[in-house]
Design a protein around this motif. Structure first.
Motif, PDB file in Angstrom:
ATOM      1  N   VAL A  24       0.846  -1.200   0.000  1.00  0.00           N
ATOM      2  CA  VAL A  24       0.000   0.000   0.000  1.00  0.00           C
ATOM      3  C   VAL A  24       0.882   1.250   0.000  1.00  0.00           C
ATOM      4  N   LYS A  26       0.086   4.453  -0.871  1.00  0.00           N
ATOM      5  CA  LYS A  26      -0.568   5.766  -0.764  1.00  0.00           C
ATOM      6  C   LYS A  26       0.288   6.745   0.034  1.00  0.00           C
ATOM      7  N   ILE A  68      -7.928   0.587  -3.322  1.00  0.00           N
ATOM      8  CA  ILE A  68      -8.408   0.051  -2.045  1.00  0.00           C
ATOM      9  C   ILE A  68      -9.259   1.051  -1.272  1.00  0.00           C
ATOM     10  N   MET A 154     -12.051  -4.745   6.499  1.00  0.00           N
ATOM     11  CA  MET A 154     -11.143  -4.057   7.421  1.00  0.00           C
ATOM     12  C   MET A 154     -11.690  -4.203   8.832  1.00  0.00           C
ATOM     13  N   ARG A 207      -2.910  -6.332   2.780  1.00  0.00           N
ATOM     14  CA  ARG A 207      -2.656  -4.974   2.272  1.00  0.00           C
ATOM     15  C   ARG A 207      -1.791  -4.251   3.287  1.00  0.00           C
ATOM     16  N   GLY A 209       0.930  -1.251   4.311  1.00  0.00           N
ATOM     17  CA  GLY A 209       1.529   0.038   3.989  1.00  0.00           C
ATOM     18  C   GLY A 209       2.638   0.403   4.952  1.00  0.00           C
ATOM     19  N   SER A 210       2.264   0.928   6.115  1.00  0.00           N
ATOM     20  CA  SER A 210       3.249   1.509   7.038  1.00  0.00           C
ATOM     21  C   SER A 210       4.332   0.537   7.510  1.00  0.00           C
ATOM     22  N   ARG A 216       2.895   7.269   7.476  1.00  0.00           N
ATOM     23  CA  ARG A 216       2.490   8.194   6.417  1.00  0.00           C
ATOM     24  C   ARG A 216       2.463   9.616   6.943  1.00  0.00           C
TER      25      ARG A 216
END
Ligand SMILES: *Cc1c(COP(=O)(O)O)cnc(C)c1O
Length: 219
Positions: A24, A26, A68, A154, A207, A209-210, A216
């Protein structure tokens, strides 16, 4: 401090080989995505249409882009020409528009139905009943230009592992129920803080990301 490539490799090791990793990206720049791409990652997730389009234009064309985040009907046309999977289908109306735009592009677009499993008042997501209704319509021949490949959910944003487990288990149950009469291959659940638990509950796609890119910075 670990480099991005090292961080990616650490996370990759924690995910079973048969579970897909959606990185992810973003809010993170194209250079960061390119570093993961060079390390072999091909599947990336973004939650905003404009950011997704901008990144698509400058990055390698064999990336499988997943949307997403919540999608508005008037924006489907911008991503329909290239998006690989839309994970955030949360209404029949948006599915109709994705089908229409896919046809215009001569494509078949993969989608996941986003199910609301969190206890908290999250805005988006279908109920189990809504999702079953959409699958019935698909089985009757509606939405010919899309393929429903799975479900996404989620969990509640909480430290309470039992709560999260209960929500993942509910989605896994529903996935198994639907799989008895309709072919599904993706159960997308699990993010940076709960992917190990999600995998234990049968997730086939996480999924993250961080845990890969770091925190972020929303500005
Ligand atoms: C941002 C986001 C993720 C990734 O969250 P992390 O906690 O950074 O891993 C996963 N799924 C959705 C739908 C998101 O919006």
């Amino acid at each position: 401090m670990k480099t991005l490539a090292e961080q990616y490799s650490d996370i990759k090791k924690q995910i079973p080989a048969n579970v897909e990793l959606v990185a992810v990206s973003k809010t993170h720049p194209a250079d960061a995505i390119q570093i993961l791409y060079d390390a072999g990652q091909r599947v990336f997730g973004e939650n905003k249409v404009q950011e997704l389009v901008e990144k698509y234009e400058i990055l390698p064309k064999d990336i499988a882009w997943h949307l997403i985040g919540h999608l508005q009907t008037n924006k489907v046309k911008y991503i329909a020409p290239f998006v690989h999977t839309i994970q955030s289908v949360d209404s029949e109306k948006i599915l109709q528009e994705i089908d229409r735009q896919a046809e215009k592009c001569g494509r078949n677009i993969q989608v996941l139905l986003q199910i609301k499993i969190a206890e908290e008042d999250s805005k988006y997501g279908l109920t189990f009943e809504d999702a079953e209704k959409i699958i019935e319509l698909k089985m009757k021949g509606e939405f010919p230009n899309i393929t429903i490949t799975g479900l996404m959910g989620m969990a509640t944003f909480t430290e309470n592992k039992e709560q999260i487990k209960k929500e993942f288990a509910a989605l896994q149950n529903f996935y198994n129920k639907v799989s008895a009469y309709f072919h599904l291959e993706k159960l997308s659940m699990g993010m940076s803080d709960d992917f190990s638990l999600a995998v234990l509950c049968g997730s086939t796609s996480v999924r993250i990301g961080s845990a890969i890119f770091g925190a972020r910075d929303y500005r």
